[in-house]
Design an enzyme around this catalytic site. Structure first.
Site, PDB file in Angstrom:
ATOM      1  N   VAL A 154       0.976  -1.192  -0.009  1.00 13.98           N
ATOM      2  CA  VAL A 154       0.139   0.104   0.127  1.00 13.98           C
ATOM      3  C   VAL A 154       0.902   1.118   0.039  1.00 13.98           C
ATOM      4  O   VAL A 154       1.423   1.436   1.146  1.00 13.98           O
ATOM      5  CB  VAL A 154      -0.945  -0.163   1.029  1.00 13.98           C
ATOM      6  CG1 VAL A 154      -1.794   1.352   1.171  1.00 13.98           C
ATOM      7  CG2 VAL A 154      -1.775  -1.502   1.035  1.00 13.98           C
ATOM      8  N   ILE A 159       9.986   3.969  -0.079  1.00 12.27           N
ATOM      9  CA  ILE A 159      10.086   2.928   1.048  1.00 12.27           C
ATOM     10  C   ILE A 159       9.469   1.915   0.303  1.00 12.27           C
ATOM     11  O   ILE A 159       9.782   0.641   0.454  1.00 12.27           O
ATOM     12  CB  ILE A 159       9.805   3.358   2.391  1.00 12.27           C
ATOM     13  CG1 ILE A 159      10.592   4.380   2.711  1.00 12.27           C
ATOM     14  CG2 ILE A 159       9.874   2.127   3.288  1.00 12.27           C
ATOM     15  CD1 ILE A 159      10.157   5.362   4.326  1.00 12.27           C
ATOM     16  N   ASP A 178      -1.716   2.157  -5.310  1.00 19.61           N
ATOM     17  CA  ASP A 178      -1.226   3.387  -4.747  1.00 19.61           C
ATOM     18  C   ASP A 178      -2.081   4.389  -5.660  1.00 19.61           C
ATOM     19  O   ASP A 178      -1.571   4.552  -6.866  1.00 19.61           O
ATOM     20  CB  ASP A 178       0.314   3.623  -5.043  1.00 19.61           C
ATOM     21  CG  ASP A 178       0.584   5.163  -4.504  1.00 19.61           C
ATOM     22  OD1 ASP A 178      -0.019   5.921  -4.713  1.00 19.61           O
ATOM     23  OD2 ASP A 178       1.856   5.102  -4.183  1.00 19.61           O
ATOM     24  N   ARG A 240       2.391   4.612   9.285  1.00 19.45           N
ATOM     25  CA  ARG A 240       1.862   5.354  10.513  1.00 19.45           C
ATOM     26  C   ARG A 240       0.875   4.617  11.105  1.00 19.45           C
ATOM     27  O   ARG A 240      -0.027   3.980  10.382  1.00 19.45           O
ATOM     28  CB  ARG A 240       1.186   6.764  10.071  1.00 19.45           C
ATOM     29  CG  ARG A 240       2.279   7.774   9.707  1.00 19.45           C
ATOM     30  CD  ARG A 240       2.858   8.381  10.912  1.00 19.45           C
ATOM     31  NE  ARG A 240       4.054   9.343  10.672  1.00 19.45           N
ATOM     32  CZ  ARG A 240       5.294   9.175  10.574  1.00 19.45           C
ATOM     33  NH1 ARG A 240       5.756   7.772  10.678  1.00 19.45           N
ATOM     34  NH2 ARG A 240       6.178  10.291  10.381  1.00 19.45           N
ATOM     35  N   GLU A 269       1.101   6.873  20.316  1.00 17.25           N
ATOM     36  CA  GLU A 269       2.677   6.350  20.633  1.00 17.25           C
ATOM     37  C   GLU A 269       3.198   7.437  21.859  1.00 17.25           C
ATOM     38  O   GLU A 269       3.084   8.477  21.904  1.00 17.25           O
ATOM     39  CB  GLU A 269       3.493   6.381  19.678  1.00 17.25           C
ATOM     40  CG  GLU A 269       3.120   5.358  18.792  1.00 17.25           C
ATOM     41  CD  GLU A 269       3.944   5.336  17.418  1.00 17.25           C
ATOM     42  OE1 GLU A 269       5.041   6.183  17.524  1.00 17.25           O
ATOM     43  OE2 GLU A 269       3.873   4.910  16.289  1.00 17.25           O
ATOM     44  N   HIS A 297       8.173   1.965  17.148  1.00 18.37           N
ATOM     45  CA  HIS A 297       8.432   2.905  15.924  1.00 18.37           C
ATOM     46  C   HIS A 297      10.196   3.238  15.796  1.00 18.37           C
ATOM     47  O   HIS A 297      10.763   4.217  16.016  1.00 18.37           O
ATOM     48  CB  HIS A 297       8.092   4.272  16.625  1.00 18.37           C
ATOM     49  CG  HIS A 297       7.547   5.338  15.387  1.00 18.37           C
ATOM     50  ND1 HIS A 297       6.797   6.082  15.182  1.00 18.37           N
ATOM     51  CD2 HIS A 297       8.264   5.511  14.145  1.00 18.37           C
ATOM     52  CE1 HIS A 297       6.585   6.741  14.094  1.00 18.37           C
ATOM     53  NE2 HIS A 297       7.753   6.350  13.195  1.00 18.37           N
TER      54      HIS A 297
END
Length: 337
Positions: A154, A159, A178, A240, A269, A297
């Site tokens: 996704v 990256i 995408d 995220r 977080e 993370h």
């Protein structure tokens, strides 16, 4: 040239930055994991630029606090904690640093997949817990062959593309979703493009999330997406936390549609340890044992990536203020032409 370095977290006093950019005055406002930095209002009025270094505090810095700033930078890839609209309203570019840590995050995504599918997470834990009686290959529940399995992505940005290359090296078939990517990319890479998230979910054996957080992607992997998933799916998120609805993920894992998950990021977080999914994982409940991995993370981190991040953050400011060269701008649509 004066830069306000807000939410500075490094232990040093920016010696690296000062060495490479001796002409820049750096003002450090430190933060901790629990508390955002306190801005000095008078100092904020004097700076030419502001950089937000904190990945933990998602409240954007107020643009009005920096009346003389000509550029704002988020020191990291995600820019959900920078007020793109507010800076744009003042015709000031807001930028990020997208070109650091790419290999680290892609490696981490593949590592989370392998930890589940090759048992490198499970086997050590079971041996520590049970000793010789657990000395057997059947202790890891999600072992599978990667060759010819489908790796779904996704978000095929820097990256995502790096993760795709790694998955292809395992002889996996790569499929991506995408909607913002220009046409033709799938033809040049050899990866297959699909035009709906549900199709990706229905075909993938592993789904790895590499999209930015936005109103469009918040909760993107939710009940509908998991309902469309191919049974036996493994989900990996190094992007995220809020992109995945963790409650919907828990339901899908309870049902068995999603059999495993590797999460480097969570909606809040530090993680909400009382969320039923995380609570069950920490308690070692049978239904989730060896099926979930949570890391703090940390996918972006390596000593080398931190050097890149620190220098590239300053470089974005210096290029614009000293050379008039704008890079990595994330609010162009709000700027006056």
């Amino acid at each position: 040239m004066k830069i306000y370095c807000v939410n500075w977290q490094a232990a040093d006093e920016a010696e690296l930055e000062r060495k490479h950019y001796p002409d820049i005055e750096l003002i450090l406002a430190r933060s901790t994991n629990d508390t955002a930095a306190t801005l000095d209002a008078e100092t904020a009025k004097t700076v030419d630029a502001v950089i937000n270094y904190s990945p933990a505090h998602n409240v954007p810095l107020p643009p009005t606090a920096f009346p003389n700033a000509r550029i704002a930078v988020r020191s990291g890839v995600g820019f959900d904690n920078i007020d793109t609209v507010g800076w744009g309203a003042r015709n000031i570019p807001a930028c990020n640093v997208p070109d650091y840590g790419t290999t680290e995050v892609a490696d981490h995504a593949i590592a989370l997949m392998l930890a589940l599918t090759r048992g490198s997470y499970t086997y050590p834990n079971t041996l520590v817990a049970g000793g010789a009686e657990n000395w057997h290959f059947n202790q890891a529940p999600l072992i599978r062959r990667h060759k010819n399995a489908t790796f779904g992505i996704v978000g095929l940005g820097r990256i995502g593309l790096a993760a795709a290359r790694r998955a292809a090296a395992f002889d996996m078939k790569v499929v991506f979703y995408d909607p913002h990517l220009l046409s033709g990319v799938d033809l040049s890479t050899g990866y297959e493009r699909v035009h709906s998230l549900n199709e990706l979910m229905s075909r993938a054996d592993v789904v790895s999330v590499h999209a930015p957080l936005s109103n469009e992607t918040r909760g993107l992997l939710g009940a509908e997406a998991f309902a469309a998933a191919k049974p036996g799916l493994i989900v990996v998120n190094t992007a995220r936390g809020p992109i995945i609805d963790v409650s919907a993920l828990e339901a899908a894992m309870q049902k068995g549609t999603v059999v495993g998950a590797g999460l480097d990021v969570l909606p809040n977080e530090p993680g909400d340890l009382e969320h039923p999914l995380i609570k069950a994982w920490r308690a070692g409940e049978d239904w989730i044992k060896n099926r979930l991995i949570v890391t703090p993370h940390a996918a972006f981190y390596s000593p080398a990536s931190m050097v890149d991040l620190r220098l590239k953050s300053i470089e974005v400011v210096h290029a614009y203020l000293a050379e008039g060269r704008l890079t990595n701008c994330v609010n162009r649509e709000y700027l006056k032409r």
